[in-house]
Design an enzyme around this catalytic site. Structure first.
Site, PDB file in Angstrom:
ATOM      1  N   LYS A 204       0.861  -1.179   0.000  1.00  0.00           N
ATOM      2  CA  LYS A 204       0.000   0.000   0.000  1.00  0.00           C
ATOM      3  C   LYS A 204       0.898   1.229   0.000  1.00  0.00           C
ATOM      4  O   LYS A 204       1.670   1.448   0.935  1.00  0.00           O
ATOM      5  CB  LYS A 204      -0.906   0.001   1.220  1.00  0.00           C
ATOM      6  N   LYS A 261      -2.049  -1.573  -3.846  1.00  0.00           N
ATOM      7  CA  LYS A 261      -2.926  -0.404  -3.818  1.00  0.00           C
ATOM      8  C   LYS A 261      -2.093   0.865  -3.850  1.00  0.00           C
ATOM      9  O   LYS A 261      -1.138   0.945  -3.074  1.00  0.00           O
ATOM     10  CB  LYS A 261      -3.744  -0.460  -2.532  1.00  0.00           C
ATOM     11  N   TYR A 326     -14.757   1.114  -7.237  1.00  0.00           N
ATOM     12  CA  TYR A 326     -16.030   1.825  -7.071  1.00  0.00           C
ATOM     13  C   TYR A 326     -16.913   1.676  -8.312  1.00  0.00           C
ATOM     14  O   TYR A 326     -18.062   2.087  -8.304  1.00  0.00           O
ATOM     15  CB  TYR A 326     -15.769   3.302  -6.736  1.00  0.00           C
TER      16      TYR A 326
HETATM   17  C1  PBG Z   1      -7.138   3.675   5.335  1.00  0.00           C
HETATM   18  C2  PBG Z   1      -7.632   3.391   3.977  1.00  0.00           C
HETATM   19  C3  PBG Z   1      -7.471   4.265   2.910  1.00  0.00           C
HETATM   20  C4  PBG Z   1      -8.092   3.680   1.828  1.00  0.00           C
HETATM   21  C5  PBG Z   1      -8.626   2.443   2.233  1.00  0.00           C
HETATM   22  N1  PBG Z   1      -8.315   2.267   3.591  1.00  0.00           N
HETATM   23  C6  PBG Z   1      -6.876   5.617   2.813  1.00  0.00           C
HETATM   24  C7  PBG Z   1      -5.682   6.010   3.554  1.00  0.00           C
HETATM   25  O1  PBG Z   1      -4.752   5.208   3.722  1.00  0.00           O
HETATM   26  O2  PBG Z   1      -5.665   7.159   3.993  1.00  0.00           O
HETATM   27  C8  PBG Z   1      -8.140   4.356   0.482  1.00  0.00           C
HETATM   28  C9  PBG Z   1      -9.110   3.866  -0.486  1.00  0.00           C
HETATM   29  C10 PBG Z   1      -9.357   4.791  -1.607  1.00  0.00           C
HETATM   30  O3  PBG Z   1      -8.718   5.849  -1.795  1.00  0.00           O
HETATM   31  O4  PBG Z   1     -10.256   4.448  -2.382  1.00  0.00           O
HETATM   32  N2  PBG Z   1      -6.840   2.662   6.178  1.00  0.00           N
END
Ligand code: PBG
Length: 336
Positions: A204, A261, A326
Site C-alpha cells: 500500500k 494499492k 467503485y
Molecule cells: C485507510 C484506507 C485508505 C483507503 C482504504 N483504507 C486511505 C488512507 O490510507 O488514507 C483508500 C481507499 C481509496 O482511496 O479508495 N486505512
C-alpha cells in the site's frame, strides 16, 4: 507509387484482428462480474443516501440502504463487498476508542448484511483511521510525532477479532504497521476464528490519490493540524523491491490474499507480486483513480464506459485475480 507498394510478409498479425469473432477468439483477458469487490461506505441513521462530492455515483448508506445495495450487487453477480464506516466526528478521539466498541457501526452493518445476504463475501478494513481524531491509521507516540507500531498492532488484532465475531469472511488490514498480519492471524486463531481469512493490504503506497476516500470517511479533517503524511508507514511510491519484500512478509505471516494499492499507477507492482507468490493477488482501484475518470468524463474529455473498462482490464492483465473498485456495480451491470 504508394498504391503499388507490396511487402513480401510471412507474418501479418492483423489477420487475427480482421473480424469481431476472430478478435474475440484471441482475447487474452476477459472481465466478469465475479472479478470485482465493491467498497461501500456506511453511516449511522442518515435517511437518504448521501453522495460523496468527489466521487460521483458513490454514496454513504445507512444500514437499511446498505443492505439493499448488497442485494443488488449480489443479483448482478458481484461476489464481495468491503465495508468502510464514516463516524460522527464527535465519536472520534486520539486513541480511536470506538474501533473496539462491540456495537460499532461497521459491526452492526456486517451483521445486517450477513443476515440478509449470507452468500455475499464481506470484508472489513482493519485500521484506526475512521476512528482517530487525527486521521492516522494507528495511535500516536507520547511525543505525537509518529504512529506507534506495536501498540497499534495490539489494537488492530482486537479489532479483527470483533470483526470476525460479527461474521466477516475476510479482514483486511490496511494500516501498514510491521507485524500486523501475524498478530491478527494469531489473535483470530486464539479466538477460534481459524476460518476467517486475511486479505492484506501488502503493498500500500503513500498515494496522493486517496484524497476522495478521506473525504468520504472524514479522515482528512485534521489535515494541517498534525503530521498528516502517512509516509512513515505507507510505502514510498518510488520503491519496487520494497513492495515485493512487504508482500512476501505478509505471505509468511499468514495472509491469504495479497493486495496492491493503488492499482492503475502500480501495474508493475501487481505483476511483480503476481510473479513472487502463489497466493491470490488483489488490487484496489482507489478513489482518486475513480474520481479522475469520472471528472474527465463529466467534462466530455473521456468516454466513461470505455475508460472504466480499459482501466480495469489493464489491472487484471497485470495479474490481479480480483479488483476492489467503485465501478463494481456499473461494470457488473454493463457486462451482463
Ligand atoms: C485507510 C484506507 C485508505 C483507503 C482504504 N483504507 C486511505 C488512507 O490510507 O488514507 C483508500 C481507499 C481509496 O482511496 O479508495 N486505512
Amino acid at each position: 507509387m504508394p498504391d503499388t507498394f507490396k511487402l513480401d510478409l510471412t507474418h501479418r498479425p492483423r489477420r487475427l484482428r480482421r473480424t469481431p469473432s476472430l478478435r474475440r477468439m484471441v482475447e487474452e483477458t476477459v472481465l466478469r462480474p465475479a472479478d470485482f469487490i465493491a467498497p461501500l461506505f456506511v453511516v449511522d441513521g442518515r435517511p437518504a443516501p448521501d453522495e460523496i462530492k468527489s466521487m460521483p455515483g458513490v454514496f454513504r448508506f445507512n444500514i437499511t440502504d446498505l443492505v439493499r445495495e448488497c442485494r443488488a450487487l449480489r443479483r448482478l453477480g458481484v461476489p464481495a463487498v468491503a465495508l468502510f464506516p464514516k463516524l460522527d466526528p464527535r465519536l472520534k478521539d486520539e486513541e480511536g476508542t470506538q474501533a473496539l466498541n462491540e456495537d460499532a457501526l461497521v459491526l452492526r452493518a456486517v451483521r445486517a448484511v450477513k443476515k440478509a445476504v449470507p452468500e455475499l463475501t464481506v470484508l472489513t478494513d482493519v485500521a484506526l483511521d475512521p476512528y482517530t481524531s487525527h486521521g492516522h491509521d494507528g495511535v500516536l507516540t507520547a511525543a505525537g510525532d509518529d504512529v506507534e507500531n506495536d501498540r497499534t498492532v495490539g489494537l488492530l488484532a482486537k479489532m479483527a477479532v470483533l470483526q470476525a465475531r460479527a461474521g466477516v469472511d475476510l479482514v483486511a488490514p490496511s494500516d501498514m504497521m510491521d507485524g500486523r498480519v501475524g498478530a491478527i492471524r494469531q489473535a483470530l486463531d486464539a479466538a477460534g476464528f481459524t476460518g476467517t481469512g486475511i486479505m492484506a493490504y501488502s503493498a500500500k503506497f503513500n498515494s496522493a490519490y486517496y484524497g476522495p476516500f478521506r473525504d468520504a470517511v472524514g479522515s482528512a479533517q485534521a489535515a494541517g493540524t498534525r503530521l498528516l503524511s502517512k509516509a512513515t508507514y505507507q510505502l514510498n511510491p518510488a520503491n519496487r523491491r520494497e513492495a515485493i519484500a512487504e508482500a512476501l512478509l505478509d505471505e509468511a505471516e499468514g495472509a491469504d490474499i495479497l493486495m496492491v494499492k493503488p492499482a492503475g499507477l502500480y501495474l508493475d507492482i501487481i505483476r511483480d507480486v503476481r510473479e513472487a507468490t502463489r497466493k491470490p493477488v488483489a488490487a484496489y482501484q482507489i478513489s482518486g483513480e475513480y474520481a479522475q475518470i469520472c471528472a474527465a468524463a463529466r467534462l466530455g474529455w473521456l468516454d466513461l464506459a470505455r475508460c472504466r473498462h480499459e482501466s480495469l482490464l489493464a489491472i487484471k492483465r497485470a495479474g490481479a485475480d480480483m479488483i476492489l473498485t467503485y465501478f463494481a456495480k456499473d461494470m457488473a451491470a454493463a457486462l451482463r
